[in-house]
Design an enzyme around this catalytic site. Structure first.
Site, short mmCIF file in Angstrom:
data_model
loop_
_atom_site.label_atom_id
_atom_site.label_comp_id
_atom_site.label_asym_id
_atom_site.label_seq_id
_atom_site.Cartn_x
_atom_site.Cartn_y
_atom_site.Cartn_z
N TYR A 165 0.95 -1.31 0.03
CA TYR A 165 0.03 -0.12 0.21
C TYR A 165 0.89 1.13 0.06
O TYR A 165 0.64 2.21 -0.84
CB TYR A 165 -0.96 0.27 1.16
CG TYR A 165 -1.83 1.23 1.15
CD1 TYR A 165 -2.89 1.34 0.35
CD2 TYR A 165 -1.68 2.18 2.22
CE1 TYR A 165 -3.86 2.31 0.18
CE2 TYR A 165 -2.54 3.28 2.17
CZ TYR A 165 -3.62 3.29 1.35
OH TYR A 165 -4.55 4.32 1.44
N LYS A 169 1.09 3.54 -3.16
CA LYS A 169 0.90 5.28 -3.03
C LYS A 169 1.80 6.23 -3.40
O LYS A 169 1.47 7.44 -4.04
CB LYS A 169 0.01 5.43 -1.67
CG LYS A 169 -1.26 4.69 -1.77
CD LYS A 169 -2.39 5.22 -2.69
CE LYS A 169 -3.74 4.74 -2.48
NZ LYS A 169 -4.72 5.58 -3.38
#
Length: 242
Positions: A165, A169
């Site tokens: 994640y 991102k």
């Protein structure tokens, strides 16, 4: 003929995505709720329509090129342009873990949705964004993508060991900056929004911020005037460093 501005929100059937759609609808937009699950998307649409908003469901699985292409063709046929694209769809894959522990397929899964899916959707809808008078692109980011915060041992962000994640991102931040550079002078503003940790399936239901509060950050960027900034991430408490 629909004279409203047209906004597409990916991953809009729940959480922050649905709240972004709600707030854009309240601002007078025709809101297209992108959802990979048609039934769940229609439930969200019914909820917003019952509130008097102009909401339409659209099947959109960001990792499926055929789905993305069909969605873009549908928007072109129905509206001829797109004024706002909110790239909200994202995942924290199961078994996301620290660098020393994460499996390659888990890391790949995060990038497939959070980066490749976002880029694919953006590419598919760019021709329609160019047809709008002053289009906006907002990519949902996070403080967990901040090198400054994750690199600070005193920050809570340094203790969150979700490489898939966090790194995907961080890649979204670079996509945002490069697209903003590419589109400078076209009238299309590109930004990334950090909604903060909100009470959702992804953020955990004990989080202090509401989905509505998180959504307001993205909506603010989506409705910037023509002199607005580009390429930066904003958190509720201030500007977030890359």
């Amino acid at each position: 003929m629909n004279t409203n501005k047209i906004a597409l929100v990916t991953g809009a059937n729940k959480g922050i995505g649905k709240e972004i759609a709600r707030q854009l609808g309240q601002a007078g937009f025709t809101v297209l709720l992108g959802s990979r699950d048609v039934a769940r998307g229609e439930l969200a649409v019914k909820e917003l329509v019952a509130e008097g908003l102009d909401a339409v469901g659209i099947q959109l699985e960001v990792t499926d090129e055929a789905s993305v292409r069909a969605a873009a063709e549908r928007v072109e046929a129905s509206y001829g342009r797109l004024d706002v694209l909110i790239n909200n769809a994202a995942i924290i894959p199961k078994r996301d873990d620290a660098v020393s522990q994460i499996a390659s397929d888990v890391l790949r899964e995060a990038f497939e949705t959070n980066v490749l899916g976002l880029v694919g959707v953006t590419q598919a809808f760019l021709p329609l964004l160019h047809k709008a008078e002053a289009a906006r692109v907002v990519n949902l980011s996070t403080s967990l993508a901040s090198f400054e915060q994750v690199g600070d041992p005193e920050s809570r962000m340094s203790t969150v060991l979700t490489l898939g994640y966090n790194s995907s991102k961080a890649a979204v931040n670079m996509v945002t900056v490069m697209l903003a550079n590419e589109l400078r002078g076209t009238g299309i503003l590109v930004n990334a929004a950090d909604p903060g940790n909100c009470a959702t399936d992804m953020g955990g239901w004990t989080a202090a911020r509401t989905p509505a509060q998180g959504a307001a950050v993205a909506v603010g960027l989506a409705t910037l005037g023509t002199d607005g900034p580009t390429g930066h991430v904003y958190a509720e408490e201030g500007r977030l460093a890359w």
